[in-house]
Design an enzyme around this catalytic site. Structure first.
Site, PDB file in Angstrom:
ATOM      1  N   ASP A  82       0.859  -1.186   0.000  1.00 55.93           N
ATOM      2  CA  ASP A  82       0.000   0.000   0.000  1.00 55.93           C
ATOM      3  C   ASP A  82       0.892   1.232   0.000  1.00 55.93           C
ATOM      4  OD1 ASP A  82      -2.448  -1.369   0.085  1.00 55.93           O
ATOM      5  OD2 ASP A  82      -2.374  -1.547   2.260  1.00 55.93           O
ATOM      6  N   ASP A 137      -6.971  -1.373  -4.623  1.00 58.00           N
ATOM      7  CA  ASP A 137      -8.016  -1.017  -3.656  1.00 58.00           C
ATOM      8  C   ASP A 137      -8.936   0.060  -4.218  1.00 58.00           C
ATOM      9  OD1 ASP A 137      -6.752  -2.748  -1.851  1.00 58.00           O
ATOM     10  OD2 ASP A 137      -5.612  -1.126  -0.927  1.00 58.00           O
TER      11      ASP A 137
END
Length: 153
Positions: free
Chosen positions: A114, A132
């Protein structure tokens, strides 16, 4: 129908490429402030959304891998069956691409990379990535499509 799977492939490619760039230029935990509300970072998520079950001892990797694999099969079937429903198929294609992008990380690295980190002062949204984002937009489109369909009935 091919266009929906092509879109999924583009999401996967963009996701993996951006994660690759972050892994090349950032060490784990590194922050680069871009604006007063956005940083680039390198975090590793061993769980699901918002690090759910991240500290569960390792079994969660295989659980999320299995769930994602089943979801990818179901989504692919739904795209084939409903490929002429544009909004529905667009949402599914985005979710599929995002799911595969994160699945690749989970299988090859054991965690998901991330790197997008938004905040307001000291209030931080959990870091996320292109996959995401595609999943969230795809789910939003699926919800919009479901409201559209319920209004027609």
């Amino acid at each position: 129908m091919r266009k929906w799977f092509a879109l999924s492939a583009i999401v996967v490619a963009l996701d993996l490429y951006t994660k690759y760039l972050i892994q090349q230029d950032f060490v784990y935990g590194e922050h680069l402030t871009i604006t007063g509300f956005f940083d680039l970072v390198r975090f590793h998520n061993e769980g699901a959304a918002f690090s759910f079950l991240a500290n569960a001892g390792g079994w969660q990797k295989w659980f999320f891998t299995a769930v994602t694999a089943v979801a990818a099969i179901v989504i692919s079937y739904l795209i084939k069956k409903h490929h002429q429903e544009k909004l529905f198929s667009l949402g599914l294609a985005l979710v599929l691409g995002g799911a595969i992008g994160n699945l690749y990380d989970r299988l090859t690295l054991g965690y998901v990379v991330d790197f997008l980190f938004f905040h307001i002062d000291q209030l931080y949204w959990p870091a996320f990535n292109v996959a995401d984002s595609a999943i969230c937009v795809g789910v939003g489109l699926l919800l919009a499509d479901s409201f559209k369909k319920s209004n027609v009935s």
